[in-house]
Design a protein around this motif. Structure first.
Motif, PDB file in Angstrom:
ATOM      1  N   PHE A 223      53.355 -27.873  -1.151  1.00  0.00           N
ATOM      2  CA  PHE A 223      53.411 -29.352  -0.687  1.00  0.00           C
ATOM      3  C   PHE A 223      52.285 -29.689   0.429  1.00  0.00           C
ATOM      4  CE2 PHE A 223      56.173 -28.069   2.435  1.00  0.00           C
ATOM      5  CZ  PHE A 223      55.744 -28.846   3.608  1.00  0.00           C
ATOM      6  N   LEU A 224      52.067 -28.519   1.145  1.00  0.00           N
ATOM      7  CA  LEU A 224      50.943 -28.693   2.070  1.00  0.00           C
ATOM      8  C   LEU A 224      49.514 -28.499   1.323  1.00  0.00           C
ATOM      9  CD1 LEU A 224      52.281 -26.612   5.118  1.00  0.00           C
ATOM     10  CD2 LEU A 224      52.324 -29.111   4.853  1.00  0.00           C
ATOM     11  N   GLU A 226      48.587 -29.365  -1.498  1.00  0.00           N
ATOM     12  CA  GLU A 226      48.317 -30.556  -2.315  1.00  0.00           C
ATOM     13  C   GLU A 226      47.939 -31.630  -1.387  1.00  0.00           C
ATOM     14  OE1 GLU A 226      52.166 -31.068  -4.329  1.00  0.00           O
ATOM     15  OE2 GLU A 226      51.514 -29.712  -6.004  1.00  0.00           O
ATOM     16  N   ARG A 227      48.420 -31.414   0.124  1.00  0.00           N
ATOM     17  CA  ARG A 227      48.043 -32.874   0.783  1.00  0.00           C
ATOM     18  C   ARG A 227      46.531 -32.136   1.624  1.00  0.00           C
ATOM     19  NH1 ARG A 227      53.247 -33.328   4.780  1.00  0.00           N
ATOM     20  NH2 ARG A 227      54.538 -33.914   3.140  1.00  0.00           N
ATOM     21  N   GLY A 228      46.105 -31.095   1.281  1.00  0.00           N
ATOM     22  CA  GLY A 228      44.749 -30.648   1.947  1.00  0.00           C
ATOM     23  C   GLY A 228      44.929 -29.851   3.310  1.00  0.00           C
ATOM     24  N   LEU A 229      46.315 -29.482   3.562  1.00  0.00           N
ATOM     25  CA  LEU A 229      46.883 -28.848   4.661  1.00  0.00           C
ATOM     26  C   LEU A 229      47.195 -27.440   4.491  1.00  0.00           C
ATOM     27  CD1 LEU A 229      48.926 -31.970   6.016  1.00  0.00           C
ATOM     28  CD2 LEU A 229      46.663 -30.984   6.763  1.00  0.00           C
ATOM     29  N   ASN A 476      49.766 -34.798  10.120  1.00  0.00           N
ATOM     30  CA  ASN A 476      50.419 -34.083   9.184  1.00  0.00           C
ATOM     31  C   ASN A 476      50.935 -34.789   7.986  1.00  0.00           C
ATOM     32  OD1 ASN A 476      50.543 -32.497  11.495  1.00  0.00           O
ATOM     33  ND2 ASN A 476      52.790 -32.440  12.096  1.00  0.00           N
ATOM     34  N   GLY A 477      50.732 -36.056   7.797  1.00  0.00           N
ATOM     35  CA  GLY A 477      51.135 -36.670   6.640  1.00  0.00           C
ATOM     36  C   GLY A 477      52.516 -37.103   6.270  1.00  0.00           C
ATOM     37  N   GLU A 478      53.349 -37.089   7.320  1.00  0.00           N
ATOM     38  CA  GLU A 478      54.718 -37.467   7.427  1.00  0.00           C
ATOM     39  C   GLU A 478      55.001 -38.872   8.052  1.00  0.00           C
ATOM     40  OE1 GLU A 478      57.228 -34.155   7.758  1.00  0.00           O
ATOM     41  OE2 GLU A 478      55.629 -32.816   7.504  1.00  0.00           O
ATOM     42  N   ASP A 479      54.133 -39.671   8.102  1.00  0.00           N
ATOM     43  CA  ASP A 479      54.278 -40.810   8.886  1.00  0.00           C
ATOM     44  C   ASP A 479      54.692 -40.681  10.085  1.00  0.00           C
ATOM     45  OD1 ASP A 479      53.267 -42.273   6.836  1.00  0.00           O
ATOM     46  OD2 ASP A 479      55.159 -42.116   5.676  1.00  0.00           O
ATOM     47  N   CYS A 549      50.974 -27.289  10.628  1.00  0.00           N
ATOM     48  CA  CYS A 549      50.029 -27.508   9.291  1.00  0.00           C
ATOM     49  C   CYS A 549      48.655 -27.614   9.519  1.00  0.00           C
ATOM     50  CB  CYS A 549      50.630 -28.317   8.307  1.00  0.00           C
ATOM     51  SG  CYS A 549      50.864 -29.930   9.147  1.00  0.00           S
TER      52      CYS A 549
END
Length: 739
Positions: A223-224, A226-229, A476-479, A549
Motif C-alpha cells: 500500500f505504501l 502504491e502511494r509512492g512511499l 504520509n497520505g493518511e489525512d 514511510c
C-alpha cells in the motif's frame, strides 16, 4: 517439473538449519512440523528460471533435510511446502508459492509485488478460504548460498561498560543519503556507515554505540509503494538472518563486516534494533512468503478455537509463537548469528513485551528471556527492551528481567512536560533524574537499566518538539490521522499561532533555549542516555512525528545544518556535556542513590532542594506552580572506583559533589545554595552554552542565579573530617586531557 535421477538429494543432516556449504556441496535443512513434503527449488543465476525441484528426502525431529553434492556458492534456492490448505485448523500450505528459507543468509533481491504472492485467491467471495494456484516464484527473491568466512584480524568488541555507554539511534540509510562528501553509490549503505568522517563525528560528540534501526531484510508494504512511499524504518522483517539487500553497495556480505570492524577500531559498539515480535506476512489476509507457507500453525500465535485468525498484540497483524521450541530456536540462532558472524555488540528488541508473552500473558521469567539470559553468547552482549506492546497488560516498563535495559518513556514525557512548563511536574522529574529508581531499583538492577531519551525515531525530533504544538503528517497520505497526538510539545510563540519555521528572532531564541535545556537534562541524568541522530545539530522533519514511510530528505540527515552557527553551538554543547559526564563520576552513579548514605558527613549521596536551599516539604512537592528544582549528588572517587571493581569503598578521600539547578519558569530564579557551603565551580549554563568554564562566573557559596528556561551545573570537592582524610592530597575537579 519432472524429476531426473541426477536431481535427487542425499539424506544430509538436520543440523545446522539453513543452507550450509562445506566445500563439496550444500546441506539444506528447514523446519516444518505439519508439512507432508517439502521440495527444494534451484534457480538460474538471475533467479528467473527454476532449474530443478527436488523433494527433501529425510525428516528428522520435524527438520526436513537433504544434501546436494557439487552445489556451489552463489546457488539460488527456495522451498515449496505441501500439506493441507485448511485455514480453520491453522494450516495454509500451498505448493504453488515459493517460500524463503527462514535461515537464508542472503537474498537475491527484493519482493516484486503481485497478486500471486498471496496463498489465497484475492477478491474471492470466500475471503482467504480459497487457495490461489498461481506460481509466485517470479515475484520472490531467492536465498543465496554464501561463504561466511571473513578475516577479522585482531577485532575485539569495545566492551564499553554500561555506566559509560552513550547511545546514538540512527537509520543506516538516513545518516549518509545527503552526505555530499560520500560517493553516490555508497550513500545509504554499510560502506558509508564506517566513513571516517562519520566516525570522527561520533567520537567528537562522545558517543560510544550506534543503535541502528532494523537492517534485517525488509518487505516493502504494497500500500505504501502504491502511494509512492516506502517503509523507511524497516519494522517489517522478511528475513532474520539476511541483511537488507539495498544496504549493501557491493552486494557482498563482507561490506557489513568491514563496517563493524571499523566501528570497533574506533571504539564504537554496534547495536541492532531487531523485530522478533512479528513478521512481514501480516494477518490472514497477508502474503505467503516464508513462515506461513512452511508451517503457519507452528510459527504464529493463532486465536484458540479460531485458528483461522491471528493474535495481534503487536498491532502488526501477527505474533511469532516464541513458546514453540523451534520458533524460539530460530530467534536465538538469529541473534547468535549476528553476534558471532557479524560481531555486533547488542540488540534493542522492538515491542519487548510481546517477546515476554507465554501462554498466560507477559512474564519477566518467560521462555524467551530465560533462554537469552542463560545463553553463553547472548548473555554477554547489551540487551535493550522496548517494554510495551498493544496487547492486554502490555505496558511493562521496569518489569523486564535483570540483564535487560529498557527504553524509559516516562523519562521522555516527564522532561518534555517539565520544560514545557506543565503544572505539577517536579516530583516526577526528580524521580527520572535519579535513574527512575522507583521503576528499576529491584532485583539488583543498576541505574543503567533506564535508557533515557527525549526523542527517538518514532515521534518528533528535538527541533520539532520546540517548534510545533501538533503533528503535521499530511505527507504520509493518511489525512494526518496517523501518529500520536500526545507529544507534550509547544511551538513557543507568544500566542501559539506560529507553527514551524519563523524569522522571529525572539521565538527562535526561546525555542533554542528550551531545546538546550532538554538536551542538558538528558545528558546529566542518571541512566543510559540515548541521542537521536541529527538532534545534535537541530534536524527537523517539518513536524512529522510518524515518518516511517518517508524515505526521502524529510527523514535523512541534512549535514549542512551541522555547519550552521546554531548547529555548531548545539553540537559543541553535546560534546561538552558528555565530556563533563565522563569527568564527573558523581553524575554517573553505579548504584541507585536514596539519600541514606553520606560520602562525607553532612552531604548525602543524593538530595533535592528548593530555591531557599532547603529540602522541599511535602506541600512544596505537591505545589503545581513551582517550576524550579535543585539536585545535589555526591560520590567519593575511591568508592566509585572500587565499586566498579566489585570491592568495598574506603572511608577516606574527598567527595565530588555536583549541583544541577533547573528553572522551567518564565522568569529568572535565584537559588540559595544548600549547606554546607562549598567552593563551587560553575561548569555549564544552558542559556550560555558557548561560554567555556573559564568564562563562567564562579558561583558564590550562597547564591546562584539561573535564567528562565535554563539549567546550570555546579561542581565542588567536599573534604572529609581531618581524621578521615587520606595521606595523599585531594584533587580539584578532574579535567579532560585536552582541557
Amino acid at each position: 517439473m519432472a524429476l531426473q535421477a541426477a536431481d535427487r538429494l542425499l539424506a544430509g543432516k538436520p543440523y545446522p538449519l539453513g543452507a550450509q556449504w562445506d566445500g563439496l556441496g550444500v546441506n539444506f535443512a528447514v523446519f516444518s512440523a505439519n508439512a507432508a513434503r517439502i521440495d527444494l527449488c534451484l534457480f538460474s543465476g538471475n533467479g528467473r528460471k527454476e532449474l530443478s525441484r527436488m523433494p527433501l528426502p529425510e525428516c528428522t525431529d520435524e527438520i526436513w533435510h537433504g544434501y546436494l553434492p557439487n552445489a556451489a556458492l552463489g546457488t539460488l534456492y527456495g522451498y515449496r511446502a505441501f500439506g493441507p490448505y485448511d485455514p480453520a485448523r491453522g494450516h495454509r500450505f500451498n505448493s504453488h508459492k515459493l517460500l524463503l528459507d527462514p535461515y537464508a543468509r542472503q537474498l537475491s533481491g527484493p519482493v516484486r509485488w503481485s497478486d500471486a504472492l498471496f496463498g489465497y485467491r484475492l477478491h474471492s467471495a470466500r475471503g482467504d478460504l480459497t487457495p490461489d494456484r498461481r506460481d509466485s516464484a517470479p515475484t520472490m527473491p531467492k536465498g543465496v548460498v554464501v561463504d561466511e568466512s571473513f578475516h577479522w584480524g585482531n577485532d575485539r568488541p569495545p566492551d564499553v561498560p554500561w555506566q559509560d555507554t552513550v547511545l546514538y539511534e540512527a537509520h543506516l540509510r538516513g545518516v549518509s543519503m545527503l552526505r555530499e562528501d560520500v560517493l553516490p553509490h555508497l550513500r545509504g549503505t554499510f560502506a558509508a556507515l564506517c566513513d571516517q568522517r562519520f566516525l570522527d563525528h561520533l567520537l567528537d560528540l562522545g558517543v560510544t554505540a550506534v543503535e541502528l534501526l532494523p537492517v534485517h531484510a525488509i518487505l516493502q508494504d504494497r500500500f505504501l509503494l502504491e502511494r509512492g512511499l516506502r517503509n523507511y524504518w524497516g519494522y517489517n522483517t522478511l528475513s532474520y538472518f539476511a541483511p537488507e539487500p539495498s544496504y549493501l553497495a557491493t552486494s557482498q556480505l563482507h561490506e557489513l563486516k568491514v563496517a563493524v570492524r571499523r566501528l570497533h577500531a574506533a571504539g564504537i559498539e554496534v547495536i541492532l534494533d531487531v523485530v522478533y515480535n512479528h513478521t512481514c506476512e501480516g494477518n490472514e489476509f497477508g502474503p505467503t512468503v516464508s513462515w506461513r507457507g512452511l508451517d503457519n500453525a507452528s510459527y504464529y500465535h493463532l486465536v484458540p478455537g479460531d485458528e483461522r485468525r491471528y493474535l495481534n498484540d503487536t498491532g502488526c497483524g501477527n505474533m511469532l509463537n516464541l513458546p514453540h521450541p523451534r520458533v524460539l530456536q530460530m530467534v536465538l540462532d538469529s541473534l547468535r548469528y549476528w553476534v558471532e558472524c557479524y560481531h555486533v555488540d547488542g540488540f534493542r528488541f522492538d515491542l519487548g513485551s510481546t517477546l515476554g508473552r507465554d501462554h498466560n500473558g507477559f512474564d519477566p521469567d518467560a521462555t524467551f528471556f530465560g533462554a537469552v539470559l542463560q545463553d553463553p553468547v547472548l548473555s554477554r552482549v547489551k540487551l535493550i527492551s522496548e517494554p510495551w506492546d498493544l496487547g492486554p497488560g502490555g505496558y511493562q516498563l521496569g518489569n523486564q528481567p535483570p540483564g535487560f535495559a529498557e527504553w524509559n518513556d516516562k523519562f521522555r514525557d516527564s522532561v518534555r512536560r517539565y520544560w514545557r512548563g506543565d503544572a505539577g511536574q517536579r516530583g516526577e522529574l526528580a524521580a527520572r533524574l535519579a535513574g527512575s529508581a522507583d521503576l528499576f531499583d529491584r532485583r539488583h538492577r543498576r541505574p543503567w537499566s533506564s535508557v533515557n531519551f527525549i526523542t527517538a525515531h518514532d515521534g518528533f525530533t528535538l527541533a520539532d518538539l520546540v517548534s510545533y504544538s501538533g503533528k503535521h503528517n499530511e505527507a504520509n497520505g493518511e489525512d494526518n490521522r496517523d501518529g500520536t497526538d500526545n507529544n507534550h510539545s509547544a511551538n513557543w510563540s507568544p500566542d501559539g499561532s506560529v507553527e514551524g519555521p519563523t524569522d522571529d528572532p525572539a521565538i527562535l531564541e526561546l525555542r533554542a533555549r528550551v531545546a538546550r535545556a532538554m538536551m542538558a537534562t538528558l545528558l546529566l541524568a542518571e541512566g543510559t542516555p540515548m541521542l537521536t541522530a541529527g538532534d545534535e545539530f537541530g534536524r527537523s522533519q517539518a513536524g512529522n512525528n510518524n515518518a516511517y514511510c518517508q524515505d526521502n530528505a524529510l527523514s535523512w540527515l541534512d549535514w549542512k545544518q551541522s555547519q550552521t552557527p546554531q548547529g555548531q553551538t548545539l553540537q559543541e554543547m553535546v560534546r561538552r556535556l558528555l565530556s563533563l559526564r565522563r569527568r564527573l563520576y558523581a553524575l554517573g552513579a553505579h548504584r541507585f542513590a536514596h539519600g541514606n548514605h553520606e560520602p562525607v558527613p553532612g552531604i548525602g549521596d543524593i538530595a533535592w532542594f528548593d530555591t531557599a536551599g532547603q529540602p522541599p516539604s511535602p506541600e512544596a512537592w505537591a505545589d503545581p506552580d513551582i517550576r524550579t528544582l535543585a539536585l545535589r549528588r555526591a560520590e567519593r572517587a575511591e568508592l566509585a572506583r572500587r565499586s566498579l571493581r566489585g570491592g568495598q569503598g574506603g572511608q577516606g578521600g574527598p567527595a565530588q559533589v555536583t549541583l544541577v539547578l533547573l528553572n522551567a519558569g518564565d522568569t529568572d530564579a535565584v537559588f540559595h545554595l544548600p549547606e554546607p557551603a562549598l567552593d563551587w565551580q560553575r561548569l555549564f549554563d544552558s542559556s550560555q552554552p558557548e561560554l567555556p568554564e573559564a568564562g563562567l562566573p564562579v558561583a558564590g557559596a550562597t547564591l546562584q542565579a539561573v535564567p528562565a528556561h535554563a539549567l546550570v551545573l555546579l561542581a565542588a570537592q567536599a573534604e572529609p573530617p581531618p581524621h578521615a582524610r587520606p595521606a595523599t592530597p585531594p584533587h580539584s575537579i578532574p579535567q579532560e586531557p585536552d582541557a
